[in-house]
Design a protein around this motif. Structure first.
Motif, PDB file in Angstrom:
ATOM      1  N   ALA A  74       1.034  -1.278   0.145  1.00  0.00           N
ATOM      2  CA  ALA A  74       0.120   0.258   0.049  1.00  0.00           C
ATOM      3  C   ALA A  74       0.794   0.600   0.175  1.00  0.00           C
ATOM      4  CB  ALA A  74      -1.007   0.104   1.447  1.00  0.00           C
ATOM      5  N   GLY A  75       2.300   0.935   0.640  1.00  0.00           N
ATOM      6  CA  GLY A  75       2.714   1.892   0.326  1.00  0.00           C
ATOM      7  C   GLY A  75       2.673   3.244   1.273  1.00  0.00           C
ATOM      8  N   VAL A  76       2.684   2.546   2.351  1.00  0.00           N
ATOM      9  CA  VAL A  76       1.903   2.840   3.656  1.00  0.00           C
ATOM     10  C   VAL A  76       3.063   2.323   4.814  1.00  0.00           C
ATOM     11  CG1 VAL A  76       0.365   4.203   5.785  1.00  0.00           C
ATOM     12  CG2 VAL A  76      -0.629   3.533   2.820  1.00  0.00           C
ATOM     13  N   PRO A  77       3.518   3.049   5.881  1.00  0.00           N
ATOM     14  CA  PRO A  77       4.421   2.212   6.652  1.00  0.00           C
ATOM     15  C   PRO A  77       3.358   2.016   7.962  1.00  0.00           C
ATOM     16  CG  PRO A  77       4.824   4.775   6.878  1.00  0.00           C
ATOM     17  CD  PRO A  77       4.079   4.274   5.750  1.00  0.00           C
ATOM     18  N   MET A  78       3.758   0.977   8.903  1.00  0.00           N
ATOM     19  CA  MET A  78       2.859   0.514   9.951  1.00  0.00           C
ATOM     20  C   MET A  78       2.993   2.070  11.336  1.00  0.00           C
ATOM     21  SD  MET A  78       1.294  -1.021  11.422  1.00  0.00           S
ATOM     22  CE  MET A  78       0.434  -2.340  13.018  1.00  0.00           C
ATOM     23  N   ASP A  79       1.459   2.567  11.129  1.00  0.00           N
ATOM     24  CA  ASP A  79       0.872   4.147  11.972  1.00  0.00           C
ATOM     25  C   ASP A  79       0.980   3.785  13.810  1.00  0.00           C
ATOM     26  OD1 ASP A  79       0.901   6.282  12.967  1.00  0.00           O
ATOM     27  OD2 ASP A  79      -0.854   6.915  11.438  1.00  0.00           O
ATOM     28  N   TRP A  80       2.728   3.444  14.323  1.00  0.00           N
ATOM     29  CA  TRP A  80       2.098   2.839  15.952  1.00  0.00           C
ATOM     30  C   TRP A  80       1.726   3.389  16.570  1.00  0.00           C
ATOM     31  CZ3 TRP A  80       2.533  -2.085  16.757  1.00  0.00           C
ATOM     32  CH2 TRP A  80       3.453  -2.497  16.213  1.00  0.00           C
ATOM     33  N   ASP A  81       1.006   5.326  16.263  1.00  0.00           N
ATOM     34  CA  ASP A  81       0.971   6.164  16.944  1.00  0.00           C
ATOM     35  C   ASP A  81      -0.762   6.195  16.796  1.00  0.00           C
ATOM     36  OD1 ASP A  81       2.699   7.514  17.628  1.00  0.00           O
ATOM     37  OD2 ASP A  81       3.170   8.450  15.926  1.00  0.00           O
ATOM     38  N   ALA A  82      -1.473   5.521  15.666  1.00  0.00           N
ATOM     39  CA  ALA A  82      -3.107   5.244  15.527  1.00  0.00           C
ATOM     40  C   ALA A  82      -2.942   4.087  16.193  1.00  0.00           C
ATOM     41  CB  ALA A  82      -2.787   4.595  13.679  1.00  0.00           C
ATOM     42  N   VAL A  83      -2.095   2.598  16.503  1.00  0.00           N
ATOM     43  CA  VAL A  83      -2.327   1.681  17.109  1.00  0.00           C
ATOM     44  C   VAL A  83      -2.411   1.943  18.845  1.00  0.00           C
ATOM     45  CG1 VAL A  83      -1.032   0.144  18.363  1.00  0.00           C
ATOM     46  CG2 VAL A  83      -1.194   0.708  15.440  1.00  0.00           C
ATOM     47  N   GLN A  84      -1.369   2.851  19.015  1.00  0.00           N
ATOM     48  CA  GLN A  84      -1.797   3.938  20.212  1.00  0.00           C
ATOM     49  C   GLN A  84      -2.360   4.303  20.852  1.00  0.00           C
ATOM     50  OE1 GLN A  84       1.014   2.854  23.043  1.00  0.00           O
ATOM     51  NE2 GLN A  84      -1.166   3.305  24.073  1.00  0.00           N
ATOM     52  N   ARG A  85      -3.009   5.482  19.735  1.00  0.00           N
ATOM     53  CA  ARG A  85      -4.610   5.710  19.120  1.00  0.00           C
ATOM     54  C   ARG A  85      -5.654   5.245  20.009  1.00  0.00           C
ATOM     55  NH1 ARG A  85      -1.981   9.396  16.098  1.00  0.00           N
ATOM     56  NH2 ARG A  85      -3.640   8.640  14.906  1.00  0.00           N
ATOM     57  N   SER A  86      -5.749   3.985  19.309  1.00  0.00           N
ATOM     58  CA  SER A  86      -7.251   2.935  19.610  1.00  0.00           C
ATOM     59  C   SER A  86      -6.617   2.407  20.426  1.00  0.00           C
ATOM     60  CB  SER A  86      -6.379   1.545  18.329  1.00  0.00           C
ATOM     61  OG  SER A  86      -6.518   2.249  16.934  1.00  0.00           O
ATOM     62  N   ILE A  87      -5.645   2.090  21.383  1.00  0.00           N
ATOM     63  CA  ILE A  87      -5.394   1.242  22.535  1.00  0.00           C
ATOM     64  C   ILE A  87      -6.255   2.459  23.905  1.00  0.00           C
ATOM     65  CG2 ILE A  87      -4.084   0.351  24.043  1.00  0.00           C
ATOM     66  CD1 ILE A  87      -2.125  -0.558  21.812  1.00  0.00           C
ATOM     67  N   ASP A  88      -5.664   3.607  23.325  1.00  0.00           N
ATOM     68  CA  ASP A  88      -5.747   4.306  24.587  1.00  0.00           C
ATOM     69  C   ASP A  88      -7.339   4.439  24.565  1.00  0.00           C
ATOM     70  OD1 ASP A  88      -3.869   4.834  25.024  1.00  0.00           O
ATOM     71  OD2 ASP A  88      -3.228   6.590  24.322  1.00  0.00           O
ATOM     72  N   LEU A  89      -8.462   4.618  23.643  1.00  0.00           N
ATOM     73  CA  LEU A  89      -9.378   4.882  23.139  1.00  0.00           C
ATOM     74  C   LEU A  89     -10.361   2.971  23.587  1.00  0.00           C
ATOM     75  CD1 LEU A  89     -10.430   6.032  19.419  1.00  0.00           C
ATOM     76  CD2 LEU A  89     -10.625   7.191  21.578  1.00  0.00           C
ATOM     77  N   MET A  90      -9.653   2.324  23.466  1.00  0.00           N
ATOM     78  CA  MET A  90     -10.716   1.370  24.110  1.00  0.00           C
ATOM     79  C   MET A  90     -10.272   0.916  25.532  1.00  0.00           C
ATOM     80  SD  MET A  90     -12.196  -0.467  22.639  1.00  0.00           S
ATOM     81  CE  MET A  90     -12.529  -0.798  23.280  1.00  0.00           C
ATOM     82  N   SER A  91      -9.116   1.898  26.695  1.00  0.00           N
ATOM     83  CA  SER A  91      -8.922   1.770  27.804  1.00  0.00           C
ATOM     84  C   SER A  91     -10.228   2.129  28.942  1.00  0.00           C
ATOM     85  CB  SER A  91      -7.558   2.628  28.288  1.00  0.00           C
ATOM     86  OG  SER A  91      -8.453   4.002  27.866  1.00  0.00           O
ATOM     87  N   ALA A 120     -13.490   0.396  28.393  1.00  0.00           N
ATOM     88  CA  ALA A 120     -13.874  -0.973  28.374  1.00  0.00           C
ATOM     89  C   ALA A 120     -13.250  -2.262  29.219  1.00  0.00           C
ATOM     90  CB  ALA A 120     -13.152  -1.351  27.038  1.00  0.00           C
ATOM     91  N   ASP A 121     -14.546  -2.624  29.819  1.00  0.00           N
ATOM     92  CA  ASP A 121     -14.021  -3.733  30.387  1.00  0.00           C
ATOM     93  C   ASP A 121     -13.064  -5.051  29.681  1.00  0.00           C
ATOM     94  OD1 ASP A 121     -15.461  -2.904  32.935  1.00  0.00           O
ATOM     95  OD2 ASP A 121     -16.918  -4.078  32.269  1.00  0.00           O
ATOM     96  N   VAL A 122     -12.744  -5.452  28.141  1.00  0.00           N
ATOM     97  CA  VAL A 122     -11.872  -6.155  27.772  1.00  0.00           C
ATOM     98  C   VAL A 122     -11.995  -5.424  26.390  1.00  0.00           C
ATOM     99  CG1 VAL A 122     -11.852  -8.778  27.174  1.00  0.00           C
ATOM    100  CG2 VAL A 122     -13.452  -7.715  28.946  1.00  0.00           C
ATOM    101  N   LEU A 123     -10.419  -5.730  25.837  1.00  0.00           N
ATOM    102  CA  LEU A 123     -10.080  -4.878  24.914  1.00  0.00           C
ATOM    103  C   LEU A 123      -9.478  -6.799  24.386  1.00  0.00           C
ATOM    104  CD1 LEU A 123      -8.980  -2.790  22.895  1.00  0.00           C
ATOM    105  CD2 LEU A 123      -6.835  -3.217  24.121  1.00  0.00           C
ATOM    106  N   ILE A 124      -9.849  -7.076  23.373  1.00  0.00           N
ATOM    107  CA  ILE A 124      -9.446  -8.069  21.683  1.00  0.00           C
ATOM    108  C   ILE A 124      -8.566  -7.181  20.671  1.00  0.00           C
ATOM    109  CG2 ILE A 124     -10.224  -9.827  20.848  1.00  0.00           C
ATOM    110  CD1 ILE A 124     -12.937 -10.416  22.687  1.00  0.00           C
ATOM    111  N   VAL A 125      -7.586  -8.430  20.782  1.00  0.00           N
ATOM    112  CA  VAL A 125      -6.880  -7.339  20.033  1.00  0.00           C
ATOM    113  C   VAL A 125      -6.059  -9.010  18.829  1.00  0.00           C
ATOM    114  CG1 VAL A 125      -4.207  -6.803  19.222  1.00  0.00           C
ATOM    115  CG2 VAL A 125      -5.748  -5.631  21.143  1.00  0.00           C
ATOM    116  N   GLU A 126      -6.933  -8.960  17.833  1.00  0.00           N
ATOM    117  CA  GLU A 126      -6.353 -10.495  17.209  1.00  0.00           C
ATOM    118  C   GLU A 126      -5.000 -10.595  16.311  1.00  0.00           C
ATOM    119  OE1 GLU A 126      -7.098 -13.153  12.457  1.00  0.00           O
ATOM    120  OE2 GLU A 126      -8.579 -10.614  13.339  1.00  0.00           O
ATOM    121  N   GLY A 127      -4.098 -11.630  16.578  1.00  0.00           N
ATOM    122  CA  GLY A 127      -2.623 -11.407  16.420  1.00  0.00           C
ATOM    123  C   GLY A 127      -2.180 -12.051  15.723  1.00  0.00           C
TER     124      GLY A 127
END
Length: 154
Positions: free
Chosen positions: A11-28, A30-37
């Motif tokens: 896709a010509g796009v590097p992994m956006d680790w900041d976006a991953v962290q923001r997603s995790i922060d938004l879910m903080s 929640a009682d449960v966070l499910i992340v697929e491996g």
């Protein structure tokens, strides 16, 4: 289906680790966070990191989802070992697509062997079924018997 690093490269796009962290922060909250491996713990996520690195970063208990057939004892045990090698807690194993009405001897005996060699309890055995718009009752039933909050330490 591609590994995340190949998909990002194509896709010509590097992994956006900041976006991953923001997603995790938004879910903080929640009682449960499910992340697929996405492909297993050794699947590359970018040029330097694997799903194992992500699991270590999240510092959350993991549930290994595995298949029932030949080779699963090795695959599941290696996954559990890799997770433990970086101090990621393995909460247990879910065996997916179990052919209850036509299980081979290997499939029948693998459940106990996984518990022994992966040193992890089998939390649920999900039967092989066609999944349509909603989850069929035979899929929901075994999953509903597990006390997920206790397993993940809530």
């Amino acid at each position: 289906p591609l590994s995340p690093n190949v998909a990002a490269e194509r896709a010509g796009v590097p992994m956006d680790w900041d976006a991953v962290q923001r997603s995790i922060d938004l879910m903080s909250t929640a009682d449960v966070l499910i992340v697929e491996g996405v492909g297993g713990v050794m699947a590359p996520v970018d040029v330097k990191h694997t799903v194992l690195d992500l699991a270590q970063w999240l510092d959350a208990p993991t549930v290994i989802v595995t298949r029932p057939g030949l080779g699963t004892i090795n695959h599941t045990s290696l996954t559990a070992s890799a997770l433990r090698s970086v101090d990621v807690r393995v909460a247990g194993v879910v065996v997916n697509r179990y052919p209850a009405d036509r299980a081979s001897v290997a499939e029948e005996t693998n459940l106990r062997q996984i518990e022994k060699w992966a040193r992890s309890p089998v939390l649920a055995v999900v039967p092989d079924a066609k999944v349509g718009p909603g989850l069929p009752a035979d899929i929901v039933a075994p999953i509903g018997t597990v006390d997920w909050a206790t397993i993940v330490g809530l």
